[in-house]
Design a protein around this motif. Structure first.
Motif, short mmCIF file in Angstrom:
data_model
loop_
_atom_site.label_atom_id
_atom_site.label_comp_id
_atom_site.label_asym_id
_atom_site.label_seq_id
_atom_site.Cartn_x
_atom_site.Cartn_y
_atom_site.Cartn_z
N GLU A 220 0.82 -1.21 0.00
CA GLU A 220 0.00 0.00 0.00
C GLU A 220 0.86 1.26 0.00
OE1 GLU A 220 0.52 -1.17 4.36
OE2 GLU A 220 0.34 -2.15 2.40
N CYS A 221 2.14 1.14 0.36
CA CYS A 221 3.04 2.30 0.36
C CYS A 221 3.55 2.65 -1.03
CB CYS A 221 4.23 2.04 1.29
SG CYS A 221 3.79 1.80 3.02
N LEU A 222 3.38 1.75 -1.98
CA LEU A 222 3.93 1.97 -3.31
C LEU A 222 3.34 3.20 -4.00
CD1 LEU A 222 4.08 -1.70 -4.63
CD2 LEU A 222 6.04 -0.19 -4.23
N ASP A 223 2.07 3.49 -3.72
CA ASP A 223 1.40 4.60 -4.40
C ASP A 223 1.57 5.92 -3.67
OD1 ASP A 223 0.44 2.87 -6.37
OD2 ASP A 223 -1.36 2.39 -5.21
N ALA A 224 2.29 5.92 -2.54
CA ALA A 224 2.51 7.16 -1.79
C ALA A 224 3.52 8.04 -2.53
CB ALA A 224 3.01 6.85 -0.38
N PRO A 225 3.46 9.37 -2.35
CA PRO A 225 4.45 10.26 -2.98
C PRO A 225 5.89 9.88 -2.61
CG PRO A 225 2.63 11.53 -2.08
CD PRO A 225 2.42 10.12 -1.61
N LEU A 226 6.10 9.48 -1.35
CA LEU A 226 7.40 9.02 -0.90
C LEU A 226 7.20 7.67 -0.21
CD1 LEU A 226 8.97 12.27 0.61
CD2 LEU A 226 9.71 11.07 -1.46
#
Length: 502
Positions: A220-226
């Protein structure tokens, strides 16, 4: 180290091909080597619940499994390896550490997702430093029982599948015998894995590790800006929840070094742990912790300190340089300041049987803990007896078992009056609340004297108490058949000590 011949492969086994995603990271991250097995091994205990997690049949613990889980053989497809990491120990940079007595065997595909199997106590590795790579029966029983007990309490933890033992002598403070624990977890990656590569300026493998971990365990962190900052925030929240659960059940880890902190928010590395008996916020369960760094009340702040160390290790992966480059990581760290107290308060409300959230709940719970501390009242027993308290004036006699714990009856009566008023304010129904509280406040935890009794019998060759106690600990919210399991610790338990060698 001396080179070893590959271990013999034994046919069959309860799992399939033993994939190993961690091994795909490459040789910067581990050393592949066979275990140094136990001579003439025997079963000490197995966990049917953990075997069920793996999807293994009830008769999995056969002679071939005994050899594999004692480090004498492998099932086809296994690639034993020891990983390298570093870390801070007691707040001081300790340099390179690593799996000094642990070997990752591979993964089992389960309905709950892949689970890694790891042998602890299977002999020397390149990361053993001055150690012998062995585990002793005493500490292995403690880890086995507590791993399964924590899971039954609903607290995230590595699991324990089995203990095997041997007459092989191992020296700690005295001469003991060797054992191997088979540990199970989705991943054994720690804060220290990231610290290792950051400290040595190895930014390419550091980035590879972060990309691997995010892809496998935090997609789920892959789509975060960082994505790296999002990963840190996820770990911050998981750690806050974990430590809140520790505090709420009176668990002391004992050695919260950064290399003992799981990236998945699991309780990991059961060494000198303990559960509180008489409530003492300053209790230090680790006899080796002379400064009291890891005292019960300090665990939340130590976790925050460790998260700062992880953030520092992740800093090279952020774009840009200069003073403001680390702001996204600092923002992620700040989440802990609100996430931990909120998580702890949720659990304290549950322990008090409260459904609604009211402003006075913090003072109500704090004042109860102060009373427990002032009288050194048994933490587990006090909350369990609180679970039976009645708000019916005609039933006041049923509350005497709790009241009798307090020397200052007037102080307790004043608090109990506030508590009853708080319950009345949300129209609490006794029977429903008592059932909720009994499902939150355990009757049994793994106190040191319970573990010690099982250990002494096992050292004499009788493993029956380990199996019996495991069954009790797997149902911690039920009243045990033996009242002694839920009773006050005996006087001799005051003299029990556990240290980093435990």
């Amino acid at each position: 180290m001396t080179a070893f011949e590959p271990l013999p492969s034994v046919a069959g086994g309860p799992a399939g091909s033993w994939p190993n995603r961690f091994a795909g990271l490459g040789g910067d991250f581990f050393t592949e080597l066979p275990a140094r097995g136990l001579p003439y091994p025997h079963w000490v205990a197995t966990s049917p619940a953990c075997a069920a997690l793996l999807g293994w049949p009830a008769d999995w613990a056969n002679d071939a499994a005994l050899q594999v889980l004692s480090g004498n053989a492998v099932w086809p497809g296994m690639r034993p390896l020891a990983s390298v990491y570093s870390g801070h120990q007691f707040g001081v940079w300790a340099g390179q550490l690593g799996d000094g007595r642990a070997l990752l065997l591979g993964e089992v595909d389960t309905p709950a997702g892949p689970q890694e199997l790891q042998l602890k106590g299977a002999g020397l590795t390149p990361y053993s430093r001055m150690g012998d790579g062995r585990a002793v029966l005493r500490s292995s029983i403690r880890e086995f029982l507590c791993s399964e007990a924590m899971h039954a309490l609903g607290i995230p933890s590595t699991r324990a599948l089995a203990i095997t033992g041997s007459a092989l002598p191992v020296r700690r403070e005295t001469m003991e015998t060797a054992a191997v624990v088979t540990r199970v977890a989705p991943s054994f990656i720690r804060f220290g894995h990231f610290e290792h590569f950051a400290h040595h300026g190895l930014h390419e493998p550091l980035g590879r590790l972060a990309e691997f971990f995010i892809a496998q365990y935090a997609p789920e962190c892959l789509d975060a800006p960082l994505p790296v900052a999002a990963l840190l925030e996820k770990v911050v929240r998981q750690t806050a929840e974990l430590v809140a659960q520790w505090q709420a059940v009176g668990f002391c880890h004992g050695v919260m070094n950064t290399d003992n902190m799981s990236m998945l928010g699991l309780t990991i590395d059961y060494g000198p742990f303990g559960f509180l008996d008489g409530f003492d916020p300053g209790h230090v369960c680790n006899h080796s912790d002379h400064q009291g760094r890891y005292a019960y009340a300090r665990q939340p702040n130590v976790a925050f300190w460790n998260l700062h160390a992880l953030a520092q290790a992740l800093l090279p992966l952020l774009p840009g340089e200069g003073e403001g480059a680390g702001e996204p990581l600092l923002a992620a760290l700040e989440v802990y300041r609100s996430a931990f107290p909120a998580a702890l308060m949720r659990r304290l409300r549950a322990k008090l049987g409260l459904l609604a959230e009211r402003e006075e709940d913090q003072a109500l719970s704090d004042d109860l803990l102060r009373l427990l501390a002032a009288h050194r009242i048994d933490f587990t027993i006090a909350f369990r007896r609180l679970s039976a308290i009645s708000t019916d004036p005609a039933q006041d006699g049923t509350n005497e078992a709790l009241r009798d714990l307090f020397l200052d009856r007037e102080a307790f009566d004043a608090w109990a009056g506030r508590y009853r008023a708080r319950l009345a304010a949300e129209q609490s129904r006794d029977a429903e609340r008592q059932a909720r509280m009994r499902a939150t406040n355990p009757a049994v935890v793994l106190r040191n004297h319970l573990a010690e009794g099982a250990i002494r019998q096992a050292q004499a060759g009788d493993f029956g108490e380990v199996t019996r106690l495991l069954k009790v600990l797997q149902r911690p919210f039920d009243e045990p058949v033996s009242a002694a399991d839920a009773d006050f610790p005996p006087d001799w338990a005051q003299h029990l000590e556990v240290s980093c060698s435990s």
